[in-house]
Design a protein around this motif. Structure first.
Motif, PDB file in Angstrom:
ATOM      1  N   LEU A  57       0.845  -1.189   0.000  1.00 59.36           N
ATOM      2  CA  LEU A  57       0.000   0.000   0.000  1.00 59.36           C
ATOM      3  C   LEU A  57       0.878   1.236   0.000  1.00 59.36           C
ATOM      4  CD1 LEU A  57      -2.541  -1.017   2.806  1.00 59.36           C
ATOM      5  CD2 LEU A  57      -2.747  -1.424   0.347  1.00 59.36           C
ATOM      6  N   ARG A  58       0.391   2.287  -0.653  1.00 61.02           N
ATOM      7  CA  ARG A  58       1.062   3.596  -0.572  1.00 61.02           C
ATOM      8  C   ARG A  58       0.210   4.519   0.279  1.00 61.02           C
ATOM      9  NH1 ARG A  58       0.145   8.317  -2.816  1.00 61.02           N
ATOM     10  NH2 ARG A  58      -1.234   7.459  -4.439  1.00 61.02           N
ATOM     11  N   VAL A  59       0.832   5.087   1.288  1.00 60.50           N
ATOM     12  CA  VAL A  59       0.131   6.057   2.116  1.00 60.50           C
ATOM     13  C   VAL A  59       0.046   7.376   1.351  1.00 60.50           C
ATOM     14  CG1 VAL A  59       0.162   7.336   4.287  1.00 60.50           C
ATOM     15  CG2 VAL A  59       0.925   4.951   4.226  1.00 60.50           C
ATOM     16  N   ASN A  60      -1.157   7.900   1.239  1.00 62.17           N
ATOM     17  CA  ASN A  60      -1.381   9.177   0.555  1.00 62.17           C
ATOM     18  C   ASN A  60      -1.047  10.315   1.508  1.00 62.17           C
ATOM     19  OD1 ASN A  60      -2.274  11.384  -0.878  1.00 62.17           O
ATOM     20  ND2 ASN A  60      -4.452  10.835  -0.777  1.00 62.17           N
TER      21      ASN A  60
ATOM     22  N   PHE B 155      12.341   0.474   1.192  1.00 61.17           N
ATOM     23  CA  PHE B 155      12.977   1.675   0.650  1.00 61.17           C
ATOM     24  C   PHE B 155      12.053   2.897   0.639  1.00 61.17           C
ATOM     25  CE2 PHE B 155      14.848  -2.007  -1.602  1.00 61.17           C
ATOM     26  CZ  PHE B 155      16.152  -1.897  -1.148  1.00 61.17           C
ATOM     27  N   SER B 156      10.794   2.713   0.304  1.00 57.80           N
ATOM     28  CA  SER B 156       9.874   3.850   0.207  1.00 57.80           C
ATOM     29  C   SER B 156       9.364   4.256   1.582  1.00 57.80           C
ATOM     30  CB  SER B 156       8.687   3.500  -0.691  1.00 57.80           C
ATOM     31  OG  SER B 156       7.676   4.491  -0.585  1.00 57.80           O
ATOM     32  N   PRO B 157       9.417   5.551   1.910  1.00 60.04           N
ATOM     33  CA  PRO B 157       8.899   6.014   3.200  1.00 60.04           C
ATOM     34  C   PRO B 157       7.383   6.040   3.249  1.00 60.04           C
ATOM     35  CG  PRO B 157       9.643   7.883   1.902  1.00 60.04           C
ATOM     36  CD  PRO B 157      10.039   6.652   1.128  1.00 60.04           C
ATOM     37  N   LEU B 158       6.724   5.711   2.139  1.00 61.67           N
ATOM     38  CA  LEU B 158       5.260   5.741   2.101  1.00 61.67           C
ATOM     39  C   LEU B 158       4.639   4.349   2.011  1.00 61.67           C
ATOM     40  CD1 LEU B 158       4.694   8.719  -0.388  1.00 61.67           C
ATOM     41  CD2 LEU B 158       4.608   8.768   2.116  1.00 61.67           C
ATOM     42  N   THR B 159       5.452   3.301   2.067  1.00 63.69           N
ATOM     43  CA  THR B 159       4.949   1.940   1.864  1.00 63.69           C
ATOM     44  C   THR B 159       4.539   1.269   3.160  1.00 63.69           C
ATOM     45  OG1 THR B 159       6.261   1.576  -0.143  1.00 63.69           O
ATOM     46  CG2 THR B 159       5.550  -0.370   1.046  1.00 63.69           C
ATOM     47  N   LEU B 160       3.382   0.608   3.101  1.00 63.00           N
ATOM     48  CA  LEU B 160       2.975  -0.360   4.108  1.00 63.00           C
ATOM     49  C   LEU B 160       2.841  -1.706   3.408  1.00 63.00           C
ATOM     50  CD1 LEU B 160       0.244   1.529   6.171  1.00 63.00           C
ATOM     51  CD2 LEU B 160       2.573   0.977   6.883  1.00 63.00           C
ATOM     52  N   ARG B 161       3.431  -2.734   3.971  1.00 65.24           N
ATOM     53  CA  ARG B 161       3.433  -4.057   3.328  1.00 65.24           C
ATOM     54  C   ARG B 161       2.676  -5.055   4.184  1.00 65.24           C
ATOM     55  NH1 ARG B 161       8.556  -6.365   0.261  1.00 65.24           N
ATOM     56  NH2 ARG B 161       7.592  -4.924  -1.226  1.00 65.24           N
TER      57      ARG B 161
ATOM     58  N   VAL C 140      -4.968   5.498   1.728  1.00 66.03           N
ATOM     59  CA  VAL C 140      -4.023   4.535   1.173  1.00 66.03           C
ATOM     60  C   VAL C 140      -4.486   4.106  -0.213  1.00 66.03           C
ATOM     61  CG1 VAL C 140      -3.235   3.653   3.408  1.00 66.03           C
ATOM     62  CG2 VAL C 140      -5.175   2.557   2.253  1.00 66.03           C
ATOM     63  N   GLU C 141      -3.519   3.713  -1.025  1.00 64.55           N
ATOM     64  CA  GLU C 141      -3.777   3.153  -2.349  1.00 64.55           C
ATOM     65  C   GLU C 141      -2.990   1.858  -2.468  1.00 64.55           C
ATOM     66  OE1 GLU C 141      -5.609   4.171  -4.934  1.00 64.55           O
ATOM     67  OE2 GLU C 141      -6.242   6.158  -4.233  1.00 64.55           O
ATOM     68  N   VAL C 142      -3.513   0.899  -3.234  1.00 71.17           N
ATOM     69  CA  VAL C 142      -2.760  -0.324  -3.522  1.00 71.17           C
ATOM     70  C   VAL C 142      -1.740  -0.007  -4.606  1.00 71.17           C
ATOM     71  CG1 VAL C 142      -2.892  -2.697  -4.356  1.00 71.17           C
ATOM     72  CG2 VAL C 142      -4.709  -1.791  -2.885  1.00 71.17           C
ATOM     73  N   GLN C 143      -0.468  -0.187  -4.289  1.00 69.04           N
ATOM     74  CA  GLN C 143       0.592   0.118  -5.250  1.00 69.04           C
ATOM     75  C   GLN C 143       1.889  -0.568  -4.814  1.00 69.04           C
ATOM     76  OE1 GLN C 143       1.457   4.309  -5.667  1.00 69.04           O
ATOM     77  NE2 GLN C 143       2.623   4.040  -7.551  1.00 69.04           N
ATOM     78  N   ASP C 144       2.467  -1.366  -5.692  1.00 68.18           N
ATOM     79  CA  ASP C 144       3.712  -2.055  -5.364  1.00 68.18           C
ATOM     80  C   ASP C 144       4.801  -1.051  -4.998  1.00 68.18           C
ATOM     81  OD1 ASP C 144       5.430  -4.644  -5.572  1.00 68.18           O
ATOM     82  OD2 ASP C 144       6.531  -3.172  -6.752  1.00 68.18           O
ATOM     83  N   GLU C 145       5.661  -1.432  -4.058  1.00 61.04           N
ATOM     84  CA  GLU C 145       6.717  -0.527  -3.625  1.00 61.04           C
ATOM     85  C   GLU C 145       7.618  -0.115  -4.787  1.00 61.04           C
ATOM     86  OE1 GLU C 145      10.060   0.025  -0.090  1.00 61.04           O
ATOM     87  OE2 GLU C 145       9.483  -2.000  -0.699  1.00 61.04           O
ATOM     88  N   GLY C 146       7.877  -1.029  -5.726  1.00 65.89           N
ATOM     89  CA  GLY C 146       8.708  -0.673  -6.870  1.00 65.89           C
ATOM     90  C   GLY C 146       8.109   0.437  -7.705  1.00 65.89           C
ATOM     91  N   SER C 147       6.805   0.394  -7.899  1.00 61.92           N
ATOM     92  CA  SER C 147       6.110   1.454  -8.621  1.00 61.92           C
ATOM     93  C   SER C 147       6.218   2.773  -7.865  1.00 61.92           C
ATOM     94  CB  SER C 147       4.643   1.065  -8.816  1.00 61.92           C
ATOM     95  OG  SER C 147       3.910   2.102  -9.434  1.00 61.92           O
ATOM     96  N   GLN C 148       6.084   2.713  -6.539  1.00 58.16           N
ATOM     97  CA  GLN C 148       6.227   3.916  -5.721  1.00 58.16           C
ATOM     98  C   GLN C 148       7.628   4.513  -5.872  1.00 58.16           C
ATOM     99  OE1 GLN C 148       4.888   3.501  -1.606  1.00 58.16           O
ATOM    100  NE2 GLN C 148       3.652   1.737  -2.167  1.00 58.16           N
ATOM    101  N   LEU C 149       8.629   3.652  -5.866  1.00 60.04           N
ATOM    102  CA  LEU C 149      10.012   4.117  -5.956  1.00 60.04           C
ATOM    103  C   LEU C 149      10.282   4.786  -7.298  1.00 60.04           C
ATOM    104  CD1 LEU C 149      11.761   1.045  -4.305  1.00 60.04           C
ATOM    105  CD2 LEU C 149      11.506   3.326  -3.312  1.00 60.04           C
TER     106      LEU C 149
END
Length: 433
Positions: free
Chosen positions: A157-160, A183-189, A212-221
């Motif tokens: 998940l990406r925290v908005n 790595f991402s400061p906005l990710t919850l796994r 929150v939005e569903v989004q892979d950490e790699g996409s966030q990065l």
């Protein structure tokens, strides 16, 4: 349903996929519609068996000496779930709704079968015709990379940040036991249960309120590395449903202007509702209108052009395991042709001194480094930013990311094995001022 009955259902679904050439999601949905007695827990467990089997189809088939659906499921139970002969025999015992008892040949394969001498594409569970391309990228690590691509993916998940902090969102979802991203400061796994079942996050209040939005950490990065600065002008040229568009808006703190465009208007449909839910105010959706040049006024004016290019999706095989077996060489040729055309269009919108960021969820050099090398040979005004330098958009976390990822002159490649994310390639190009 009993565990044995669930195995029978999975075998039936796999057989139907082959017979009717159905994608896995469609085959599972169709089975559920015709078997209403199966509860949500049963359907999730059955889907888990099907997906695990597809992830390790090559190795399961090699172990059992057959590609029949029954053989694939039995082989998966040993390869993926680590069951021994007695445990598998207890499930396939011929009782009511259970698979038929194991044959002598099946028992011998389960007990004595080995993948030790199998070719790399079998041990790595990827199509044989892609071996040369994957080995070109990963060298002697190709089997290990393939094995990582054949594991289950977590739910990221990406925290908005426009609506919540990481701590607030984590507290709101504490019953799901989310952990932080690497790595991402906005990710919850959120790690899936033993049967691969993901919680219904889209029904959670935190999701419905846009926190929150569903989004892979790699996409966030990839969006972080693009480094969208507050107050700037950004074109998301292949916006699709808008996952990266929304993250760009949050990283820009709702200031500046983002133009979200996609050549297929159908892909843009979910974006409008997602913009509203996320509290985003700096996105202007530009929909295609036939031959009308709806982006003409943006030429040479964009501080950042993001090209999240259509690709083969080889980096997402953990989530879409049937896609790797359905993929054909013609699809790769089609995608690389599309990417070349999109990049040729994208350069026209970058202002002097601006940046072009190219992203794919592919692992193949044909779609990644080769595309960047071709662009650079045709456009002398552009030069690649060192990937390790580009990753510093994440601060100290970027140093760790650059050390974990596969770095080339053209860009940074994330993989499940190296970074624990889906496979993503990111290249940052600077246009001369």
């Amino acid at each position: 349903m009993t565990p044995a009955a669930r195995l029978s259902a999975a075998i039936e679904i796999l057989a139907g996929m082959v017979e009717r050439r159905r994608p896995v999601a469609e085959a599972i949905r169709e089975w559920g519609q015709t078997h209403r007695f199966a509860g949500s827990g049963d359907r999730a467990a059955i889907a888990g068996v099907v997906y695990d089997t597809l992830r390790r189809r090559a190795s399961a088939a090699a172990l059992m000496g057959s590609e029949e659906p029954r053989a694939l499921v039995l082989g998966m139970l040993k390869v993926v779930r680590g069951l021994d002969l007695a445990q598998i025999g207890a499930l396939a015992d011929g009782s009511r709704f259970a698979p038929a008892p194991l044959s002598a040949d099946e028992r011998a394969c389960i007990e004595n079968g080995s993948l030790e001498d199998a070719p790399p594409f079998v041990r790595g569970d990827y199509p044989q015709w892609l071996h040369a391309s994957l080995r070109h990228v990963f060298g002697d690590d190709v089997v290990a990379e393939g094995e990582a691509l054949a594991t289950r993916a977590p739910l990221d998940l990406r925290v908005n940040s426009l609506k919540a902090t990481l701590e607030d969102a984590r507290a709101a979802l504490s019953h799901l036991d989310p952990g932080p991203g690497r790595f991402s400061p906005l990710t919850l796994r959120i790690h899936l249960d033993s049967e691969g079942k993901a919680p219904p996050v889209s029904s959670e209040p935190a999701f419905l309120k846009g926190e929150v939005e569903v989004q892979d950490e790699g996409s966030q990065l990839a969006a972080f590395i693009a480094r969208p600065l507050p107050g700037t002008q950004v074109l998301d040229l292949c916006a699709g449903a808008g996952g990266k568009t929304l993250e760009l808006a949050a990283l820009m703190d709702n200031s500046g202007q983002i133009y979200a465009y996609d050549s297929d208007i159908r892909r843009l449909k979910p974006l409008h509702e997602r913009i509203s839910r996320a509290g985003v105010r700096n996105v202007q959706v530009r929909s295609p209108r036939g031959a009308e040049p709806v982006l003409e006024d943006l030429k040479g004016k964009m501080d950042l052009v993001l090209v999240d290019a259509p690709c083969t999706g080889t980096g997402t095989w953990r989530r879409n395991p049937d896609a790797k077996w359905r993929m054909r060489p013609g699809a790769l040729a089609q995608r690389t042709s599309e990417q070349t055309k999109i990049l040729a269009d994208a350069v026209r919108y970058v202002r002097p001194g601006g940046r072009l960021v190219y992203v794919t969820c592919s692992l193949l050099d044909e779609e990644n480094g080769a595309q960047i090398r071709a662009l650079l040979s045709n456009h002398a005004a552009f030069s690649p930013l060192a990937p390790a330098e580009a990753a510093l958009a994440l601060g100290e976390r970027g140093v760790d990311l650059a050390q974990a990822a596969l770095i080339t002159r053209e860009g940074l490649l994330m993989t499940p094995r190296r970074t624990g994310t889906d496979g993503f390639f990111v290249s940052v190009l600077q246009r001369a001022a």
